[in-house]
Write an enzyme that holds these catalytic residues in place. Structure first.
Site, PDB file in Angstrom:
ATOM      1  N   GLN A 103       0.839  -1.199   0.000  1.00 53.35           N
ATOM      2  CA  GLN A 103       0.000   0.000   0.000  1.00 53.35           C
ATOM      3  C   GLN A 103       0.877   1.253   0.000  1.00 53.35           C
ATOM      4  OE1 GLN A 103      -2.397   1.634   3.365  1.00 53.35           O
ATOM      5  NE2 GLN A 103      -4.142   0.988   2.132  1.00 53.35           N
ATOM      6  N   TYR A 189      -6.161  10.920   4.063  1.00 52.45           N
ATOM      7  CA  TYR A 189      -4.781  11.162   3.662  1.00 52.45           C
ATOM      8  C   TYR A 189      -4.745  11.959   2.360  1.00 52.45           C
ATOM      9  CZ  TYR A 189      -3.874   7.967   7.478  1.00 52.45           C
ATOM     10  OH  TYR A 189      -3.840   7.397   8.724  1.00 52.45           O
ATOM     11  N   ARG A 236      -7.475   2.239  -2.637  1.00 56.02           N
ATOM     12  CA  ARG A 236      -8.393   2.241  -1.498  1.00 56.02           C
ATOM     13  C   ARG A 236      -9.085   3.591  -1.415  1.00 56.02           C
ATOM     14  NH1 ARG A 236      -7.710   0.719   4.998  1.00 56.02           N
ATOM     15  NH2 ARG A 236      -9.120  -1.045   4.814  1.00 56.02           N
ATOM     16  N   GLY A 325      -9.165  -6.892   9.254  1.00 56.66           N
ATOM     17  CA  GLY A 325      -8.056  -6.230   9.911  1.00 56.66           C
ATOM     18  C   GLY A 325      -7.729  -6.843  11.253  1.00 56.66           C
ATOM     19  N   ARG A 326      -8.383  -6.354  12.309  1.00 51.62           N
ATOM     20  CA  ARG A 326      -8.077  -6.821  13.662  1.00 51.62           C
ATOM     21  C   ARG A 326      -8.160  -8.338  13.811  1.00 51.62           C
ATOM     22  NH1 ARG A 326     -10.803  -1.914  14.210  1.00 51.62           N
ATOM     23  NH2 ARG A 326      -9.651  -0.299  15.362  1.00 51.62           N
TER      24      ARG A 326
END
Length: 370
Positions: A103, A189, A236, A325-326
Site C-alpha cells: 500500500q 490522507y 483504497r 483487519g483486527r
C-alpha cells in the site's frame, strides 16, 4: 465445518495474482521498522509470512517519500535500504505460497512537524485536520498521540513531483518483489484530501469543480498504471468516512466519477474502507450498485465484517473480496479458523503501534493454541 462452496473460499483472479480464497488481510499500521531509516526487517517478514494463507495480503501503509510520513516507525519504499528490507517480507510470504500488494501512502496533512525539515506537513490547502498522529518522543522512546499542525498548501509544481514519487514507489515495490500495489486514497490522507471541499479549497486546476478535485487521483493512478501495469494496481477509497474534518456532501458523486476514471485506466480493484466503529454510518446498498455500474474491476470491502457478512455480500454480487483487519492480528490462520468454524482469539490493543514481537508475531495458529 463449512463447505468449500462458501463464497469466501472460491478462487479469484486479481490481476497477476490467483487468490485461493476471498479473505484478504487489511493494511494495518504496526510501526515495527528498524531505526533509523524506517527499514522493513526480519520480524516484519515473520509477521506477514504467518498470515500468508490469506487470499491476498495488503501491506501496512508505506510512505512514498520522507514528506509522505505521518507516524513514527512506519516503513518507506523510497530507498535501496527500504527495497532490500521489503524483499525479506515478500520472499517470506512467497515461500508460504502467499500473495502480497504494497500500500502506497502519502499522509498529507495527517502528519507532525517532527517529520518535516521546515516543520510543515503539506496538503492541498492550509486547513487543519483537527486530528492526531502517533509520534515517538526520541528522548523517552515512548509513543503518544499528538496533534497535527496546520499544514502548508502545496505549490503546483510540488504536486507533479508527488505524482512522480508515487510512480517511483510503485516501481520500487515491484523491484522489492510485491505482486502489485494499492494506492492509499482513503481515510483523510493526501489523495482523499484533494477529493473533498472540506480539505481542498484550491483555485487552480486541482481544486474547485469535482473534475478538478479528482485530477490528482487520476494522475497518480495513470502514472502507476503506466509504470507497472494497471493489472497490478488497486486503490483504497473511503466514501462514507468523515472523521478528520473530511465531511463533504459531494463526496459520493466525486467517488463515482473517480471510479469511472479508474475503470477507464483499468485498475484491477477498488478497496472500500468502511467505518468499523459500532455507530458508524452504514454504506447504502444503492451506492454499492452504483459503483458496480460504473466500475468493472474487482471490489474489496473492509469494515468490521464477520465471516457471515462477508459471505453474504459476495453472494449478493456487491463485493469480490473481504478484507479483515483486527481479526488477522490475533488469528494468523484466519482462513483456517473460518473454514472450520473455530473460535477467534482477541487482540491486545495496547500493542498495536511499536514494540517487540509481543502482540505482533507471537499470536499462535490454532494447532499451536490448542
Amino acid at each position: 465445518m463449512i463447505t468449500m462452496t462458501s463464497s469466501l473460499f472460491q478462487p479469484l483472479s486479481l490481476g497477476p495474482a490467483n487468490l485461493p480464497n476471498r479473505i484478504a488481510m487489511s493494511p494495518m499500521t504496526r510501526a515495527r521498522t528498524t531505526q533509523p531509516g524506517n527499514i522493513p526487517n526480519a520480524r516484519m517478514a515473520e509477521y506477514y509470512a504467518q498470515r500468508a494463507s490469506a487470499g491476498l495480503i495488503i501491506s501496512e501503509a508505506t510512505q512514498i517519500s520522507q514528506q509522505g510520513q505521518g507516524y513514527s516507525f512506519t516503513p518507506g519504499i523510497f530507498s535501496d535500504e527500504h527495497i532490500d528490507g521489503w524483499k525479506l517480507v515478500t520472499n517470506a510470504v512467497h515461500k508460504k505460497d502467499g500473495r502480497i500488494f504494497l500500500q502506497l501512502w502519502h499522509v498529507g496533512r495527517m502528519s507532525h512537524e517532527s517529520f518535516h525539515a521546515d516543520g510543515k506537513p503539506v496538503a492541498p490547502s492550509a486547513l487543519s485536520p483537527d486530528a492526531q498522529v502517533w509520534v515517538v518522543d526520541p528522548a523517552t522512546g515512548e509513543g503518544n498521540m499528538v496533534d497535527c499542525p496546520i499544514p502548508r498548501a502545496l505549490e503546483k509544481h510540488e504536486i507533479k513531483a508527488i505524482v512522480n514519487d508515487f510512480r517511483q514507489a510503485a516501481a520500487n515495490a515491484i523491484a522489492a518483489g510485491f505482486d502489485g500495489v494499492e494506492i492509499h486514497g482513503a481515510n483523510g490522507y493526501l489523495i482523499d484530501q484533494f477529493l473533498r471541499r472540506s480539505s481542498n479549497q484550491r483555485t487552480d486546476e486541482y481544486g474547485g469543480s469535482q473534475e478538478n478535485r479528482i485530477r490528482f487521483l487520476v494522475e497518480v493512478a495513470e502514472a502507476i498504471a503506466n509504470e507497472i501495469g494497471a493489472e497490478r494496481t488497486g486503490i483504497r477509497l473511503s466514501p462514507y468516512i468523515t472523521q478528520r474534518n473530511m465531511a463533504d456532501e459531494e463526496i459520493i458523486d466525486v467517488i463515482l466519477k473517480s471510479a469511472k476514471e479508474l475503470n477507464r485506466i483499468g485498475l484491477t480493484y477498488i478497496h472500500l474502507s468502511e467505518a468499523d466503529w459500532d455507530d458508524a454510518p452504514q454504506v447504502p446498498v444503492q451506492f454499492r450498485h452504483d459503483l458496480r455500474a460504473c466500475y468493472s474491476g474487482k471490489i474489496i470491502v473492509a469494515g468490521k465484517y464477520t465471516k457471515e457478512r462477508g459471505e453474504q455480500i459476495i453472494a449478493d454480487g456487491l463485493a469480490d473480496v473481504i478484507a479483515y483487519g483486527r481479526p488477522f492480528i490475533a488469528n494468523p490462520d484466519l482462513p483456517h479458523r473460518f473454514a472450520n468454524n473455530l473460535p477467534l482469539a482477541d487482540f491486545d490493543g495496547s500493542t498495536l503501534f511499536g514494540g517487540t514481537e509481543k502482540g505482533y508475531s507471537d499470536y499462535p495458529a490454532w494447532k499451536e493454541a490448542s
